[in-house]
Design a protein around this motif. Structure first.
Motif, mmCIF file in Angstrom:
data_model
loop_
_atom_site.group_PDB
_atom_site.id
_atom_site.type_symbol
_atom_site.label_atom_id
_atom_site.label_comp_id
_atom_site.label_asym_id
_atom_site.label_seq_id
_atom_site.Cartn_x
_atom_site.Cartn_y
_atom_site.Cartn_z
ATOM 1 N N VAL A 41 11.058 -78.370 46.370
ATOM 2 C CA VAL A 41 10.274 -78.714 45.179
ATOM 3 C C VAL A 41 9.642 -80.093 45.326
ATOM 4 O O VAL A 41 8.444 -80.273 45.089
ATOM 5 N N SER A 68 16.195 -80.627 40.743
ATOM 6 C CA SER A 68 16.204 -79.177 40.938
ATOM 7 C C SER A 68 17.615 -78.696 41.248
ATOM 8 O O SER A 68 18.396 -79.381 41.925
ATOM 9 N N HIS A 72 16.176 -73.290 40.826
ATOM 10 C CA HIS A 72 14.835 -73.872 40.742
ATOM 11 C C HIS A 72 14.169 -73.887 42.112
ATOM 12 O O HIS A 72 12.956 -73.643 42.228
ATOM 13 N N TRP A 76 10.768 -71.981 42.882
ATOM 14 C CA TRP A 76 9.571 -72.690 43.331
ATOM 15 C C TRP A 76 9.019 -72.073 44.609
ATOM 16 O O TRP A 76 7.797 -71.897 44.762
ATOM 17 N N GLU A 80 5.269 -70.565 44.820
ATOM 18 C CA GLU A 80 4.339 -71.152 45.779
ATOM 19 C C GLU A 80 3.893 -70.146 46.831
ATOM 20 O O GLU A 80 2.713 -70.131 47.220
ATOM 21 N N HIS A 94 5.375 -72.129 29.441
ATOM 22 C CA HIS A 94 6.608 -72.481 30.147
ATOM 23 C C HIS A 94 7.661 -72.824 29.087
ATOM 24 O O HIS A 94 7.620 -73.880 28.474
ATOM 25 N N CYS A 100 11.957 -80.587 37.033
ATOM 26 C CA CYS A 100 11.493 -80.507 38.425
ATOM 27 C C CYS A 100 10.244 -79.635 38.542
ATOM 28 O O CYS A 100 9.322 -79.960 39.308
ATOM 29 N N LEU A 101 10.192 -78.520 37.803
ATOM 30 C CA LEU A 101 9.035 -77.636 37.862
ATOM 31 C C LEU A 101 7.863 -78.189 37.062
ATOM 32 O O LEU A 101 6.705 -78.079 37.470
ATOM 33 N N GLU A 102 8.176 -78.788 35.923
ATOM 34 C CA GLU A 102 7.112 -79.363 35.089
ATOM 35 C C GLU A 102 6.363 -80.457 35.850
ATOM 36 O O GLU A 102 5.133 -80.573 35.748
ATOM 37 N N ARG A 104 5.716 -80.568 38.941
ATOM 38 C CA ARG A 104 4.812 -79.967 39.910
ATOM 39 C C ARG A 104 3.687 -79.201 39.234
ATOM 40 O O ARG A 104 2.557 -79.186 39.722
ATOM 41 N N LEU A 105 3.973 -78.552 38.118
ATOM 42 C CA LEU A 105 2.975 -77.712 37.471
ATOM 43 C C LEU A 105 1.938 -78.522 36.689
ATOM 44 O O LEU A 105 0.758 -78.173 36.680
#
Length: 260
Positions: A41, A68, A72, A76, A80, A94, A100-102, A104-105
């Motif tokens: 991630v 993450s 997660h 991810w 990806e 979301h 961790c995802l937020e 990146r997004l």
């Protein structure tokens, strides 16, 4: 370290914990410098990840840099490598956004910030706050939905699933992950269990209401979705599973038929 993390998870209110984790956990990561594992991630490398868990902390679980967990990292990699989310940028809801995802997004949607909507009942990470059992948004609003490890918390998960189905556009898709006991064929739930300690003993966490079995995908289909149960971790070789510290969890992908 295991005792410290277990105490924090069970004693500190979740919104406060979410605020503090962003600076406290990276400091702990200084003790884990090395190159034994890598987070897909955020790209950080450590000799191992931090332990994490409410009852018996799992070793090698939490990335100190981006926070993450095993699930997660697996998710991810799926987003990806197996989806066009980062290219087509559909309007995405979301729910219960993981930091961790937020992280990146949000940059991925920077040119179209209105297409990435985060929501939660109380999390300070989210921009909207509502109960997923009664989403105050219009029908067929989103092209994609991400909702992970939330349905085991809500009183009426079937109602929540119907709401997620309602706000998804025909042809839209989503990833709806929950902890699933692959050794259990039927979901177990008991609404009479309300004591936090007893919930922890039975369900594994003080705020869980059920343990999903392998009928989880069928429950997704009950709401109207087409659902795929994907053993995605098995597509990686042993070296990559160790390097990323991936779980044996499955990925559950849902889609709303275009003619619905």
């Amino acid at each position: 370290m295991k005792r410290l993390i277990r105490w924090a998870l069970n004693r500190i209110p979740r919104p406060m914990l979410q605020r503090a984790a962003g600076w406290a956990v990276p400091m702990l990561g200084l003790l884990y410098k090395g190159r034994g594992v890598q987070c897909p991630v955020c790209g950080a490398r450590y000799r191992k990840f931090l332990p994490y868990g409410y009852v018996e902390p799992r070793p090698n679980a939490l990335c100190p840099r981006c926070l993450s967990l095993e699930r997660h990292r697996l998710l991810w990699l799926y987003l990806e490598r197996e989806t066009d989310l980062l290219e087509k940028l559909p309007r995405t809801l979301h729910i219960a956004p993981e930091v961790c995802l937020e992280r990146r997004l949000q940059p991925a949607f920077a040119a179209h910030p209105d297409r990435y909507v985060t929501a939660d009942l109380e999390s300070p990470l989210a921009e909207l706050h509502f109960d997923v059992q009664e989403i105050p948004l219009a029908d067929e609003t989103f092209g994609a939905v991400i909702c992970n490890h939330l349905l085991e918390h809500v009183a009426d998960d079937r109602r929540a699933l119907r709401e997620l189905y309602r706000v998804l556009r025909p042809g839209g898709w989503g990833i709806l992950l929950s902890p699933v006991d692959l050794a259990r064929t039927e979901t177990y739930e008991d609404d009479t269990v309300v004591d936090p300690a007893e919930r922890t003993r039975i369900f594994g966490q003080y705020d869980h209401r059920r343990i999903y079995g392998t009928d989880y995908a069928a429950r997704l289909r009950e709401a109207g979705f087409e659902a795929l149960d994907i053993d995605y971790a098995s597509t990686f070789d042993e070296a990559d599973r160790r390097r990323y510290a991936l779980p044996a969890d499955h990925i559950y992908v849902v889609r709303k038929r275009a003619d619905d």
